[in-house]
Write a protein that holds these residues in place. Structure first.
Motif, PDB file in Angstrom:
ATOM      1  N   UNK A 219       0.839  -1.214   0.000  1.00 23.46           N
ATOM      2  CA  UNK A 219       0.000   0.000   0.000  1.00 23.46           C
ATOM      3  C   UNK A 219       0.868   1.256   0.000  1.00 23.46           C
ATOM      4  N   UNK A 220       0.309   2.341  -0.505  1.00 25.84           N
ATOM      5  CA  UNK A 220       1.031   3.607  -0.515  1.00 25.84           C
ATOM      6  C   UNK A 220       1.259   4.085   0.913  1.00 25.84           C
ATOM      7  N   UNK A 221       2.399   4.719   1.193  1.00 28.83           N
ATOM      8  CA  UNK A 221       2.618   5.271   2.540  1.00 28.83           C
ATOM      9  C   UNK A 221       1.643   6.403   2.819  1.00 28.83           C
ATOM     10  N   UNK A 222       1.339   6.606   4.093  1.00 26.82           N
ATOM     11  CA  UNK A 222       0.416   7.673   4.487  1.00 26.82           C
ATOM     12  C   UNK A 222       1.101   9.035   4.384  1.00 26.82           C
ATOM     13  N   UNK A 223       0.286  10.072   4.264  1.00 23.16           N
ATOM     14  CA  UNK A 223       0.825  11.417   4.071  1.00 23.16           C
ATOM     15  C   UNK A 223       1.740  11.838   5.211  1.00 23.16           C
ATOM     16  N   UNK A 224       1.408  11.445   6.447  1.00 23.50           N
ATOM     17  CA  UNK A 224       2.222  11.856   7.590  1.00 23.50           C
ATOM     18  C   UNK A 224       3.588  11.183   7.619  1.00 23.50           C
ATOM     19  N   UNK A 225       3.769  10.143   6.795  1.00 29.45           N
ATOM     20  CA  UNK A 225       5.063   9.459   6.741  1.00 29.45           C
ATOM     21  C   UNK A 225       5.991  10.035   5.666  1.00 29.45           C
ATOM     22  N   UNK A 226       5.481  10.923   4.842  1.00 24.82           N
ATOM     23  CA  UNK A 226       6.273  11.416   3.719  1.00 24.82           C
ATOM     24  C   UNK A 226       7.480  12.240   4.169  1.00 24.82           C
ATOM     25  N   UNK A 227       7.327  13.003   5.253  1.00 25.68           N
ATOM     26  CA  UNK A 227       8.456  13.802   5.746  1.00 25.68           C
ATOM     27  C   UNK A 227       9.600  12.904   6.190  1.00 25.68           C
ATOM     28  N   UNK A 228       9.271  11.857   6.932  1.00 20.19           N
ATOM     29  CA  UNK A 228      10.309  10.924   7.378  1.00 20.19           C
ATOM     30  C   UNK A 228      10.951  10.209   6.192  1.00 20.19           C
ATOM     31  N   UNK A 229      10.141   9.837   5.210  1.00 18.72           N
ATOM     32  CA  UNK A 229      10.688   9.199   4.008  1.00 18.72           C
ATOM     33  C   UNK A 229      11.608  10.157   3.258  1.00 18.72           C
TER      34      UNK A 229
ATOM     35  N   UNK B  58      10.813   4.719  11.344  1.00 15.07           N
ATOM     36  CA  UNK B  58       9.707   4.554  10.408  1.00 15.07           C
ATOM     37  C   UNK B  58       9.446   3.087  10.072  1.00 15.07           C
ATOM     38  N   UNK B  59      10.495   2.260  10.134  1.00 11.22           N
ATOM     39  CA  UNK B  59      10.328   0.844   9.766  1.00 11.22           C
ATOM     40  C   UNK B  59       9.418   0.108  10.738  1.00 11.22           C
ATOM     41  N   UNK B  60       9.242   0.643  11.930  1.00  8.33           N
ATOM     42  CA  UNK B  60       8.308   0.024  12.871  1.00  8.33           C
ATOM     43  C   UNK B  60       6.867   0.111  12.368  1.00  8.33           C
ATOM     44  N   UNK B  61       6.607   1.085  11.498  1.00 10.18           N
ATOM     45  CA  UNK B  61       5.265   1.259  10.933  1.00 10.18           C
ATOM     46  C   UNK B  61       5.142   0.614   9.557  1.00 10.18           C
ATOM     47  N   UNK B  62       6.142   0.826   8.701  1.00  8.66           N
ATOM     48  CA  UNK B  62       6.031   0.405   7.306  1.00  8.66           C
ATOM     49  C   UNK B  62       6.727  -0.918   7.015  1.00  8.66           C
TER      50      UNK B  62
END
Length: 291
Positions: free
Chosen positions: A64-74, A175-179
């Motif tokens: 699935x596409x990452x959520x918008x709130x994760x884009x900064x960390x990415x 971030x890897x804990x989420x994605x």
């Protein structure tokens, strides 16, 4: 139950070790590649190749596409490990040998730990900072004692590379804990693809000089293995075997890298390089004990 846990632990350490071995070839391969490709073109092109592979892998696995709130960390991960580290290390390797750069790479686990304090709120014990101070002094002494024009500039580039890579690793670990681990590096590559594709096209030389087969192999290695495959094994190892234990395998990277630089590039390994590497790794091991 105990046998199952032991098998998972062995699998984690095995995958982590494979990841470290793959990463250990990155600087020697980059050293070879910059002999035929300009650093900005090399940095952008390797990212484009890896991003295309990552996009295909994400599609194949139907992620699935990452959520918008994760884009900064990415974006932070992309700036650190997709753009910053490859570019700065490529510039450094025009000024120094792969063996010299690998000694400085002994500070990468420490850099990652520092950003874990800043980003993750961890509070290491006082002895941690004692070990980190001694390790930093050993690295600074090694850099200052190097002979040859441009070695100081190369060291500064490598220090910058280590700083941004540590930030990218720390941000990616959170971030890897989420994605998931491999998903983080894959999405970071895809996120950086438009910028790196433009950079690759604009930095394309009007006329390529004669490029050796070794330079092409170096480009292929850093594109496929350093920026994609290595992370798959590395993050799988962290997930299965535990980040605290398997993460210490990163300390072996300078040793593996020095051996590869000597075997593949016929670079000389001085006693000072070996001593500096031993001191740095020892200090990082000690610091890790008191995190």
């Amino acid at each position: 139950m105990q046998a199952s846990l032991a098998q998972r632990s062995s699998a984690g350490w095995g995958n982590g070790l494979l990841g470290v071995i793959i990463f250990s070839g990155s600087l020697p391969a980059t050293r070879v590649a910059v002999g035929g490709f300009e650093p900005f073109f090399l940095t952008s092109t390797r990212a484009v190749i890896a991003a295309l592979l990552a996009a295909g892998f994400l599609g194949l696995m139907r992620q699935p596409l990452p959520k918008r709130q994760d884009l900064t960390s990415l974006a932070v991960v992309a700036l650190g490990v997709v753009i910053g580290f490859p570019l700065l290390s490529s510039l450094a390797l025009q000024q120094m040998t792969a063996a010299q750069s690998l000694v400085l790479m002994g500070l990468l686990p420490l850099s990652t730990a520092i950003f874990a304090v800043v980003r993750g709120g961890e509070r290491p014990k006082p002895l941690f900072w004692v070990f980190s101070g001694v390790g930093s002094l050993a690295v600074a002494t090694f850099a200052l004692l190097q002979n040859g024009e441009g070695s100081l500039l190369g060291s500064l580039y490598m220090f910058g590379a280590i700083i941004v890579c540590g930030l990218g690793y720390a941000e990616g670990a959170t971030l890897s804990r989420k994605l998931g681990g491999w998903q983080v590096i894959s999405w970071a590559l895809v996120l950086a693809l438009p910028v790196m594709l433009i950079a690759s096209i604009t930095s394309l030389p009007a006329e390529f000089p004669p490029i050796t087969s070794k330079a092409w192999v170096g480009l292929a290695y850093v594109s496929i293995f350093s920026m994609m495959v290595g992370f798959i094994f590395w993050y799988r190892g962290l997930a299965i075997g535990g980040a605290a234990g398997v993460g210490q395998l990163m300390l072996l990277q300078p040793f593996f890298g020095l051996m590869l630089a000597a075997l593949l590039l016929q670079e000389s390994i001085s006693s000072m390089m070996i001593a500096a590497t031993v001191v740095v790794v020892g200090c990082v091991v000690g610091a890790k004990k008191y995190v």
